[in-house]
Scaffold this active site. Structure first.
Site, PDB file in Angstrom:
ATOM      1  N   ASP A 229       0.829  -1.195   0.000  1.00 26.08           N
ATOM      2  CA  ASP A 229       0.000   0.000   0.000  1.00 26.08           C
ATOM      3  C   ASP A 229       0.862   1.243   0.000  1.00 26.08           C
ATOM      4  O   ASP A 229       1.966   1.254   0.536  1.00 26.08           O
ATOM      5  CB  ASP A 229      -0.917   0.005   1.225  1.00 26.08           C
ATOM      6  CG  ASP A 229      -2.046  -0.996   1.073  1.00 26.08           C
ATOM      7  OD1 ASP A 229      -2.333  -1.365  -0.086  1.00 26.08           O
ATOM      8  OD2 ASP A 229      -2.604  -1.418   2.099  1.00 26.08           O
ATOM      9  N   TYR A 295       3.997 -10.096  12.409  1.00 21.90           N
ATOM     10  CA  TYR A 295       3.007  -9.491  13.294  1.00 21.90           C
ATOM     11  C   TYR A 295       3.396  -9.831  14.724  1.00 21.90           C
ATOM     12  O   TYR A 295       3.878 -10.913  15.012  1.00 21.90           O
ATOM     13  CB  TYR A 295       1.607 -10.064  13.014  1.00 21.90           C
ATOM     14  CG  TYR A 295       1.087  -9.712  11.653  1.00 21.90           C
ATOM     15  CD1 TYR A 295       0.501  -8.458  11.435  1.00 21.90           C
ATOM     16  CD2 TYR A 295       1.152 -10.613  10.609  1.00 21.90           C
ATOM     17  CE1 TYR A 295       0.026  -8.130  10.190  1.00 21.90           C
ATOM     18  CE2 TYR A 295       0.674 -10.294   9.355  1.00 21.90           C
ATOM     19  CZ  TYR A 295       0.103  -9.041   9.146  1.00 21.90           C
ATOM     20  OH  TYR A 295      -0.364  -8.710   7.920  1.00 21.90           O
TER      21      TYR A 295
END
Ligand code: ZN
Ligand code: ZN
Length: 309
Positions: A229, A295
């Site tokens: 992104d 993560y």
């Protein structure tokens, strides 16, 4: 291997004797009989065996003089490749239909022949190699030169340059690749203030600018391992990419210098590392690669060892 005076070779030669062929074209029909000589030399042997008169190349029924032009073709190839940096090359050719049709007819009469294209490619390749000191490479030449014998034209196919590296994106708001304006599709309009782009810059452009300039290349293509992104940073050891530069005039590029130049141009925004030359086939591997994401997950254990996330 058959000998020159074997019955099979002699009877083939007799079948071909009604055609008026120059030594190259005659000898080519016996290309697999004995090694280490040119077709022109083979032709002379056959002619002497049968007591045939020499046919001047301009009078040749098959090539119509073309086999006398190999030196000229070689010069044209050398000249066409001159402005490019290369170590290896390959010569190919397109020969007019009129000649290949005649060749089909004559090749059906011999079991020892090879095609005229094969001879042109090989002999011109030798001449080019002798004059430039560069080597013929059949698998991955830097340049493939195709001779169009009918129009005396040379077409070049330049192998692109592929540069692998990893990039880190240090600020948000930059897309990975060039993003053409959605209103004008790259032409330039009021909406994009004439830039033709949705964003002023991209990771691709920051990395490619100096690379294309240094390679004196044409178009570039940016192949990233996965997309990201526009508002996401890329840190850690970075995302792998391959920059493809079409029609490079320069190939001997100092990649550590290039890396410094890219990093000074992209200062504070994009940073590259581990630059090295790559192969085309690596692009697919790169695209199939899933960029691993990390993560942080907090896991606690209750008394029975069951996991509670
Ligand atoms: Zn000929
Ligand atoms: Zn626009």
């Amino acid at each position: 291997m058959d000998e020159w005076d074997s019955d099979a070779v002699i009877s083939t030669a007799k079948k071909l004797s009604s055609y008026r062929l120059c030594d190259s074209c005659l000898g080519r029909q016996f290309a697999t009989v004995s090694h280490g000589m040119s077709n022109e030399e083979r032709g002379a042997i056959i002619r002497q065996l049968l007591g045939l008169e020499k046919v001047e190349v301009e009078e040749c029924w098959l090539c119509g003089g073309m086999m006398g032009e190999l030196g000229k073709f070689a010069e044209m190839v050398v000249e066409a490749m001159e402005k490019y940096e290369y170590e290896t090359f390959l010569v190919g050719s397109r020969v007019e239909k009129e000649i290949t049709a005649k060749e089909d007819e004559i090749l059906s009469l011999t079991e020892y022949g090879e095609s005229i294209k094969r001879e042109i490619n090989r002999e011109v390749g030798k001449l080019v190699s002798a004059s430039t000191g560069k080597e013929v490479d059949f698998i991955r030449p830097h340049i493939t030169a195709i001779i169009n014998t009918q129009y005396d034209d040379i077409e070049l196919d330049i192998r692109p340059l592929y540069i692998y590296g990893r990039y880190r994106k240090l600020i948000r708001g930059i897309p990975q690749t060039k993003w053409p304006c959605r209103k004008c599709n790259g032409i330039g309009c009021e909406y994009c203030h004439g830039t033709g782009k949705m964003y002023e810059e991209s990771v691709e452009e920051i990395i490619a600018k100096r690379a294309v300039e240094i390679a004196e290349g044409g178009e570039e293509y940016f192949h990233g391992a996965g997309r990201e992104d526009i508002d996401v940073l890329m840190l850690g050891n970075g995302r792998p990419f391959i920059l493809e530069i079409r029609e490079p005039r320069r190939r001997k590029i100092d990649l550590s210098d290039l890396q410094k130049e890219i990093n000074s141009f992209g200062k504070g925004k994009v940073e590259v590392s581990e630059l090295r030359f790559a192969e085309k086939k690596e692009i697919e591997k790169l695209k199939a690669m899933k960029a691993t994401k990390t993560y942080r997950v907090i896991i606690s254990f209750d008394e029975k060892g069951k996991i509670n996330e």
